[in-house]
Write an enzyme that holds these catalytic residues in place. Structure first.
Site, mmCIF file in Angstrom:
data_model
loop_
_atom_site.group_PDB
_atom_site.id
_atom_site.type_symbol
_atom_site.label_atom_id
_atom_site.label_comp_id
_atom_site.label_asym_id
_atom_site.label_seq_id
_atom_site.Cartn_x
_atom_site.Cartn_y
_atom_site.Cartn_z
ATOM 1 N N LEU A 47 0.824 -1.212 0.000
ATOM 2 C CA LEU A 47 0.000 0.000 0.000
ATOM 3 C C LEU A 47 0.862 1.268 0.000
ATOM 4 C CD1 LEU A 47 -2.937 -1.056 2.367
ATOM 5 C CD2 LEU A 47 -2.755 -1.260 -0.117
ATOM 6 N N ASN A 102 7.763 -2.881 3.456
ATOM 7 C CA ASN A 102 8.900 -2.261 2.743
ATOM 8 C C ASN A 102 8.543 -0.861 2.247
ATOM 9 O OD1 ASN A 102 7.138 -3.264 0.785
ATOM 10 N ND2 ASN A 102 8.762 -3.663 -0.684
ATOM 11 N N HIS A 147 10.092 -13.844 1.013
ATOM 12 C CA HIS A 147 10.342 -13.574 -0.415
ATOM 13 C C HIS A 147 11.620 -14.342 -0.739
ATOM 14 C CE1 HIS A 147 11.133 -10.535 -3.844
ATOM 15 N NE2 HIS A 147 12.262 -11.190 -3.733
ATOM 16 N N ASP A 191 0.099 -9.794 -4.532
ATOM 17 C CA ASP A 191 1.354 -9.032 -4.517
ATOM 18 C C ASP A 191 1.151 -7.694 -5.242
ATOM 19 O OD1 ASP A 191 3.945 -8.268 -4.031
ATOM 20 O OD2 ASP A 191 4.873 -9.649 -5.453
ATOM 21 N N ASN A 220 8.818 -9.242 -9.860
ATOM 22 C CA ASN A 220 9.741 -10.118 -9.148
ATOM 23 C C ASN A 220 8.963 -10.985 -8.168
ATOM 24 O OD1 ASN A 220 12.090 -11.244 -8.289
ATOM 25 N ND2 ASN A 220 12.665 -9.569 -6.918
ATOM 26 N N HIS A 252 3.228 1.171 -9.003
ATOM 27 C CA HIS A 252 4.339 2.079 -9.325
ATOM 28 C C HIS A 252 3.777 3.204 -10.189
ATOM 29 C CE1 HIS A 252 7.580 -0.307 -7.678
ATOM 30 N NE2 HIS A 252 7.145 -1.387 -8.317
ATOM 31 N N ASP A 272 9.825 -8.728 2.740
ATOM 32 C CA ASP A 272 9.415 -8.824 1.337
ATOM 33 C C ASP A 272 10.021 -7.714 0.478
ATOM 34 O OD1 ASP A 272 8.135 -9.731 -0.982
ATOM 35 O OD2 ASP A 272 6.538 -8.270 -0.695
#
Ligand SMILES: [Zn+2]
Ligand SMILES: [Zn+2]
Length: 443
Positions: A74, A105, A190, A317, A290, A321, A163
């Site tokens: 998020l 992350n 991950h 996932d 990825n 972006h 992750d």
């Protein structure tokens, strides 16, 4: 005490009439009426009447338990130009999700109790559907020092993950699993060995060779899964493997499960429905993620894994972006695709409609992530909170044509025509989504 937070919504009073109600866990698979009163499922039956509630016509539509996504990004705090708690959970609601678990992350990393607490407070103001937060395994995702796991669990973390990166040092994962015994919480991994992934940008194989791009071999994922399963077995710890992409990985999980390791895993709609062949048609940065899209053989292994139960759940996932970040040469583009708004439709269109997987299995796998994260599983049962999604399986739509609820538009399914439109989502007893005016391609 719930670890999920959201903005309060008025409890719904609705009667959904005549929908095909399908909930494999509750043993429902029939045309039924469902009455929701004060946000709770009050009655399930035929010819239900209620004078003082809104009636939603479910004729020809399907009603499922709401979906739960154990793996979304998020981007809050710090990268709100990509997504925030409001836009990300609107995207979730539009995809039929009634709860999501956000990855840590962010910037700063969610690696301390004060950061987690302020994030949870923000979710109570902004999130449209309940959100849970994972905390980092290592401070700053640096892979060097463990976070204060017990304190983070007390502050309401769902569990732990680095992750975006693996926990590269085996000794550190071992220690984290020892703390897990005291603190609780799932450790989600991950899996990628950076010494094998190198500077790879696509799957290593025929397609990478033809395109002249550096590849990420399948063994980058599967060898680390095997290592971590061995560590979890030794410590008696519980791990969850994120975004499985390769046949070798499915095999590694199956072997670990056969040995009694407490290991679960997820696969994403994009890995279940696309392969690296798509890159030959167009080297589109929206197809860069990825782990990378792999081969048809890998995809078939993932589908088989869902069927046999080796793969426990579907997770998107969702990785937004901004447009300017993705509109750069392929090698330089960040990895990730959005996924919340297309998850059901992509899997339904590519796997259920052609008869590859039964609808009931897909519906179950789309909420199975809840139990893996120690969260309640939505069920269509009297007395339970209403966590429901009403879907028109016949309606087709072009992905992206009418925009997205997400702040970002990097969907790997953009431009595709998919079947299955979410009409209404009820999460934690409140109506959180009603179909926008998406133009329907054909019905
Ligand atoms: Zn990841
Ligand atoms: Zn992720």
């Amino acid at each position: 005490m719930s670890q999920l937070d959201h903005r309060p919504t008025p409890p719904a009073d609705v009667l959904i009439k005549g929908a095909h109600v399908l909930d494999p866990r509750a043993g429902l698979d029939a045309r039924l009426d469902v009455l929701v009163r004060n946000g709770e499922i009050a009655e399930i039956g035929t010819n239900l009447e209620s004078a003082d509630v809104e009636v939603i016509d479910g004729e020809g539509k399907h009603l499922f338990p709401g979906f739960v996504d154990p793996h979304v990004h998020l981007r809050t705090p710090g990268q709100e130009h990509k997504e925030d708690l409001d836009s990300g959970t609107r995207s979730a609601a539009a995809g039929g999700f009634v709860a999501v678990v956000a990855m840590p992350n962010t910037s700063p990393t969610v690696d301390s109790a004060p950061i987690l607490r302020s994030l949870r407070e923000a979710a109570r103001r902004e999130a449209r559907v309940p959100v849970g937060f994972m905390a980092a395994v290592t401070t700053g995702l640096q892979g060097e020092a463990l976070t204060e796991m017990a304190e983070l669990m007390e502050a309401g973390a769902i569990g732990f993950t680095d992750d975006g990166k693996p926990v590269h040092r085996a000794g550190l994962l071992r220690k984290a699993l020892q703390y897990q015994k005291l603190a609780g919480g799932i450790i989600a991994l991950h899996e990628e060995d950076p010494t094998l992934s190198g500077k790879g940008v696509v799957h290593e194989g025929e397609v990478s060779a033809r395109l002249g791009l550096e590849g990420i071999p399948s063994i980058s994922e599967s060898t680390l899964i095997a290592r971590d399963a061995a560590i979890a077995r030794y410590e008696g710890g519980r791990i969850h493997i994120q975004h499985l992409s390769a046949r070798e990985s499915v095999e590694a999980i199956a072997e670990a499960k056969a040995r009694g390791v407490k290991i679960t895993c997820e696969a994403s709609p994009h890995h279940l429905t696309l392969t690296d062949q798509a890159l030959l048609a167009k080297l589109d940065t929206r197809l860069k993620m990825n782990p990378p899209l792999r081969t048809e053989d890998d995809r078939q292994a993932l589908i088989d894994g869902l069927r046999t139960g080796t793969i426990d759940c579907i997770a998107t996932d969702h990785a937004p972006h901004a447009r300017e970040e993705k509109e750069v040469p392929f090698e330089e583009a960040p990895m990730g695709t959005t996924g919340l708004e297309t998850a059901f439709a992509a899997v339904y269109t590519e796997l259920v409609k052609p008869g590859v997987l039964p609808l009931a299995l897909v519906v179950e796998k789309l909420s199975a992530g809840a139990a893996l994260m120690d969260l309640p599983t939505p069920e269509i049962r009297v007395g339970r909170p209403a966590d429901l999604v009403l879907i028109d399986l016949e309606a087709t739509w072009e992905v992206g044509e009418a925009g997205y609820e997400s702040r970002s538009e990097n969907s790997c399914f953009a431009g595709r025509t998919l079947s299955g439109r979410v009409l209404t989502t009820i999460a934690a007893g409140g109506i959180v989504y009603r179909e926008r005016a998406f133009s329907v391609v054909s019905a």
